[in-house]
Design a protein around this motif. Structure first.
Motif, PDB file in Angstrom:
ATOM      1  N   ASP A 207      59.097  80.144 -33.565  1.00  0.00           N
ATOM      2  CA  ASP A 207      58.904  81.519 -33.125  1.00  0.00           C
ATOM      3  C   ASP A 207      58.684  81.552 -31.609  1.00  0.00           C
ATOM      4  OD1 ASP A 207      58.611  84.254 -33.168  1.00  0.00           O
ATOM      5  OD2 ASP A 207      57.332  84.231 -34.933  1.00  0.00           O
TER       6      ASP A 207
ATOM      7  N   TYR B   8      66.640  80.886 -36.599  1.00  0.00           N
ATOM      8  CA  TYR B   8      65.565  81.672 -35.994  1.00  0.00           C
ATOM      9  C   TYR B   8      66.081  82.589 -34.880  1.00  0.00           C
ATOM     10  CZ  TYR B   8      62.889  78.230 -38.556  1.00  0.00           C
ATOM     11  OH  TYR B   8      62.401  77.421 -39.547  1.00  0.00           O
TER      12      TYR B   8
ATOM     13  N   THR C 195      60.561  96.534 -48.089  1.00  0.00           N
ATOM     14  CA  THR C 195      59.597  95.533 -47.622  1.00  0.00           C
ATOM     15  C   THR C 195      58.886  95.946 -46.340  1.00  0.00           C
ATOM     16  OG1 THR C 195      61.237  94.441 -46.241  1.00  0.00           O
ATOM     17  CG2 THR C 195      61.082  93.684 -48.523  1.00  0.00           C
TER      18      THR C 195
ATOM     19  N   SER D 295      59.914  95.456 -43.526  1.00  0.00           N
ATOM     20  CA  SER D 295      60.213  94.474 -42.485  1.00  0.00           C
ATOM     21  C   SER D 295      61.174  95.080 -41.456  1.00  0.00           C
ATOM     22  CB  SER D 295      60.841  93.250 -43.132  1.00  0.00           C
ATOM     23  OG  SER D 295      61.042  92.275 -42.166  1.00  0.00           O
TER      24      SER D 295
ATOM     25  N   ASP E 119      50.763  85.409 -41.731  1.00  0.00           N
ATOM     26  CA  ASP E 119      51.716  84.348 -42.017  1.00  0.00           C
ATOM     27  C   ASP E 119      52.579  84.126 -40.782  1.00  0.00           C
ATOM     28  OD1 ASP E 119      53.616  82.606 -42.816  1.00  0.00           O
ATOM     29  OD2 ASP E 119      54.243  83.724 -44.604  1.00  0.00           O
TER      30      ASP E 119
ATOM     31  N   ARG F 197      54.840  82.193 -40.043  1.00  0.00           N
ATOM     32  CA  ARG F 197      56.259  81.858 -40.204  1.00  0.00           C
ATOM     33  C   ARG F 197      57.080  83.069 -40.631  1.00  0.00           C
ATOM     34  NH1 ARG F 197      57.692  75.938 -41.916  1.00  0.00           N
ATOM     35  NH2 ARG F 197      59.597  76.854 -41.140  1.00  0.00           N
ATOM     36  N   GLN F 198      56.403  84.140 -41.029  1.00  0.00           N
ATOM     37  CA  GLN F 198      57.130  85.315 -41.515  1.00  0.00           C
ATOM     38  C   GLN F 198      56.780  86.557 -40.701  1.00  0.00           C
ATOM     39  OE1 GLN F 198      59.497  85.395 -43.705  1.00  0.00           O
ATOM     40  NE2 GLN F 198      59.332  83.222 -44.165  1.00  0.00           N
ATOM     41  N   GLN F 199      56.644  86.402 -39.409  1.00  0.00           N
ATOM     42  CA  GLN F 199      56.276  87.564 -38.613  1.00  0.00           C
ATOM     43  C   GLN F 199      57.466  88.516 -38.490  1.00  0.00           C
ATOM     44  OE1 GLN F 199      53.241  87.085 -35.512  1.00  0.00           O
ATOM     45  NE2 GLN F 199      54.279  85.177 -35.085  1.00  0.00           N
ATOM     46  N   ARG F 200      57.158  89.807 -38.463  1.00  0.00           N
ATOM     47  CA  ARG F 200      58.217  90.781 -38.251  1.00  0.00           C
ATOM     48  C   ARG F 200      58.773  90.606 -36.848  1.00  0.00           C
ATOM     49  NH1 ARG F 200      55.317  96.366 -40.371  1.00  0.00           N
ATOM     50  NH2 ARG F 200      55.309  95.813 -42.570  1.00  0.00           N
TER      51      ARG F 200
END
Ligand code: GDP
Lengths: 436, 312
Positions: A88, A112, A422, A424, B169, B171-174
């Motif tokens: 990230d 990613y 979701t 998201s 989390d 690893r699962q960030q928006r």
């Protein structure tokens, strides 16, 4: 209002603000040396603290790296350290006497890419790293493409690991030329500069290298310090109203201000303005920045605007200066480049939430025009956009937006799509056209 | 590279322009979260970062009142000056204060306190915080976290999602392109908002100087009885008790961070005003958390682990 709040804000002098803070994103394929380069920049500008360095030395030993691995300065998550990859975006900060820098260190892995988009979306400059031994790879092209689409104003090609190819000038020229030609062929080309360097050893990062007498340009940091990231052209001031400020009582009983960020150009007290989409007109009566009254406001300033007449303005509306060069478009039919960020594919007929400025609503995909093949630069027909794909789509919105083309004004031309199930963030859209 | 240790008493034009843009960014974030969320709260510890955050929040809505309350997660291990300061500052800014008490979480059996001379209540705060968020139905909590504080924080989004159990989390960030904030959540979930994400310790002090913000006195030089433990100076007399072999002594110190008194260390310093501190911070060779937080030097991923559980 108490004293502490209204005390003297130090406001900038515009000449310096013009060269202000530089936002940088690093990009490039895995192992090309992005994290090492940032570690080097932080280290050589004396931004790395002793305890951080000690922790990195300790961790380097634990993960079996021979020498101190400066990449561990930015790979902050345990999974990243264990796998030795960047997952990230990490943000880092440093300042020189010349200017302040915000660096987004973005992941190189294709899986990613969405995080790379997050990191590069705010950047003025992208530093694209290339391992001099391997030359230009698919990820190099992909990242250069995304960075230009997102609107970086220049690309710096850091031809890295020159120490491993004996500082070969011909090889450097070849890589520089290849990236430059690729970028000039993109839909939104930007200037490209190439710098031969060794992030590991520090050559041409902060200090000029003795190993590259044939290179006439400045080291990376000097180039970054001098770069002028000021927007190319102004359209005219806009403010997307985030909130109506109404104290409702006391001294300010009649106060009504509209809060938001200025973009596309400036505002000044006395300017004639129009509120869109409704079309009501008024003039700017007063401007406040961080609690202080000012005579004018520029792009990027977080303002409260008071208007001279009572007009109906609410969150989601846009206040636009009448004398601007280009008026924003108002409409529900939108075309956009989009970077897709979730597993659930984007298909024709699918529905999402959209957020544009301070307005939200529903968006239905009415067409997928094509997807970009990043290697060939071809636009290929497709019936879906999958995770990390880049394509061009048409959307029908449930309510009109007041927007600009992204290339003219990124703030007015950007939109996100959100997954209804979701919640998201599913897509980053760059508007190319808005119609009623 | 501003490494000058000469005294300064003005912010350079470059630093000032940078501060203005950070201020614009923070105010914009605060306004957006307040507009999108129904019931936000601002976490206020009485430390310098949260003082800057609260001040910015008040500016964001001026001349209207702050449209949300302020919450202190009180470990019960406080510096008296900080509590006094907290009450005064909140009152001066016209904000409403809610207190969530770690002591109450202990008394009601929600958490079990570590025992022993090195016990800290720092970690227990996560439970108290999450309970208070649930109890008050807060859907967003503003925090003063900065990405430059720690490597796990460097990865944090500006608007950070927490699931029903308050977990992060990493690893699962928006994705957060352009910092366009997606505040959509389901019932029981909440958001953490970090308007100071892009600020450094030096930016915080520059803001404090520019706005002449008051701070708890312990941020400036004073004499205090301390013991040296793991390279840190801990104040004795409160929750910290000298262990065998540790010799308490008088030192001239100040605090760089203000947290739970049991694990927050002081640094030797003669900085008596904000400009002295700015000169000191500009020349500092150790990060603020490394110098002053026993909880973070514990392991390489201490912060990441605590954040996953719901910590600030
Ligand atoms: N010889 C040499 N090695 C380098 C250079 N830059 C990076 N490396 C090494 O290349 C590897 C990958 O670097 P890293 O920064 O983790 O790459 P990232 O995946 O792009 O962040 C590491 O082992 C570095 O030490 C360089 O300029 N010269």
């Amino acid at each position: 209002m108490s004293n502490t709040v209204m005390s003297n804000t130090v406001m900038s002098n515009t000449a310096i603000a013009r060269r202000g803070t530089l936002r940088i994103a690093t990009a490039g394929s895995v192992d090309d040396g992005k994290s090492t380069l940032i570690g080097r920049l932080l280290h050589d500008t004396k931004t790395v603290f002793e305890d951080q360095l000690a922790a990195v030395v300790k961790a380097s030993r634990r993960y079996g790296d021979g020498e101190t691995n400066l990449a561990l300065l930015t790979d902050g998550l345990r999974a990243e350290r264990e796998q030795g990859i960047t997952i990230d975006v990490a943000h880092r900060y440093f300042a020189t006497p010349e200017r302040s820098f915000i660096v987004a260190d973005t992941p190189g892995h294709a899986q990613y890419t969405r995080n790379m988009v997050t990191g590069a979306s705010n950047a003025d400059v992208a530093i694209v790293l290339v391992d001099a031994r391997h030359g230009v790879l698919e990820q190099t092209r992909r990242h250069a493409f995304i960075a230009t689409l997102l609107g970086v104003k220049s690309i710096v090609v850091a031809v890295n690991k020159m120490d491993l190819i004996s500082w070969d000038e011909a090889e450097f020229d070849c890589i520089a030329k290849e990236v430059s030609e690729y970028v000039q062929a993109l839909p939104t080309p930007v200037p490209v500069v190439a710098i031969p360097m060794s992030a590991l050893l520090g050559d041409n990062v902060v200090d000029a290298s003795a190993n590259t007498p044939w290179y006439g340009g400045p080291p990376l940091l000097e180039w970054l310090e001098r770069f002028d990231a000021h927007p190319r052209r102004e359209l005219g001031g806009r403010l997307h109203v985030q909130r109506v400020i109404r104290p409702q009582g006391g001294e300010y009983a009649d106060f009504r201000g509209y809060a938001g960020v200025v973009n596309g150009g400036g505002f000044a007290v006395g300017d004639a303005v129009t509120v869109l989409p409704c079309g009501a007109t008024s003039t700017v009566a007063a401007l406040h920045r961080a609690g202080k009254s000012v005579g004018s406001a520029d792009t990027g300033h977080a303002m409260v605007i008071e208007l001279s007449s009572k007009v109906d303005v609410s969150r989601g509306d846009v206040i636009v200066v009448d004398s601007g060069r280009v008026a924003p478009s108002v409409g529900e039919t939108v075309e956009a480049d989009i970077c897709w960020m979730v597993d659930q594919p984007l298909v024709v007929g699918s529905r999402w939430w959209f957020k544009h400025g301070s307005r939200t609503g529903r968006a239905t995909v009415t067409a997928i025009d094509y997807h970009h093949d990043l290697a060939s630069l071809d636009q290929e027909p497709t019936h879906e956009l999958t995770l990390n794909a880049l394509g061009h789509v048409q959307l029908l919105l449930s309510e009109p937006i007041v927007a600009d083309r992204y290339v003219d004004n990124p703030v007015g031309g950007r939109m996100i799509l959100i997954d209804e199930a979701t919640n998201s963030t599913a897509g980053a859209a760059m508007i190319t056209s808005v119609m009623p | 590279m501003s490494l000058s240790s000469h005294p300064v008493n003005a912010i350079s034009p470059q630093a000032s322009a940078h501060l203005d843009s950070l201020t614009d960014e923070a105010i914009t974030i605060i306004r957006e979260v307040a507009a999108e969320c129904e019931n936000p709260v601002l976490l206020f510890s009485g430390g310098k970062d949260s003082a800057v955050l609260l001040h910015l929040a008040v500016l964001a809505f001026a001349p209207a009142r702050l449209p949300f309350p302020v919450m202190h997660v009180d470990t019960g291990h406080n510096f008296d000056e900080v509590i006094e300061y907290r009450d005064q500052f909140v009152k001066d800014l016209g904000a409403r204060l809610v207190i969530a008490s770690v002591q109450q979480s202990i008394d009601s059996g929600r958490v079990v306190e570590d025992t022993g001379p090195r016990a800290s209540r720092n970690r227990l705060q996560s439970v108290t915080l999450l309970d208070a968020i649930a109890e008050h139905g807060f859907d967003a909590a503003f925090g003063g976290g900065r990405r430059d504080e720690d490597k796990a924080r460097a990865k944090e989004r500006i608007l950070s999602f927490r699931d029903r159990q308050g977990r992060w989390d990493p690893r699962q960030q928006r994705p957060e392109p352009w910092d366009v904030l997606n505040a959509r959540i389901r019932k029981g979930e909440h958001l953490r908002a970090f308007p100071l994400s892009n600020w450094t310790e030096l930016d915080i002090w520059n803001y404090i100087a520019a706005h002449e913000l008051p701070l708890p006195t312990i941020y400036y030089t004073h004499t205090r009885t301390v013991v040296e433990r793991d390279g840190m100076l801990l104040s004795v007399g409160g929750p910290v008790v000298a262990e065998p072999g540790e010799v308490p002594y008088e030192a001239v110190v100040r605090y760089r961070t203000v947290g739970d008194a049991s694990c927050t260390g002081a640094v030797e310093s003669t900085a008596s005003n904000v400009w002295d501190v700015i000169a000191e911070v500009a020349a500092a060779r150790i990060t603020e958390r490394g110098a002053t937080r026993a909880d973070d030097t514990f392991s390489e991923s201490a912060m990441e682990d605590r954040k996953r559980e719901g910590y600030f």
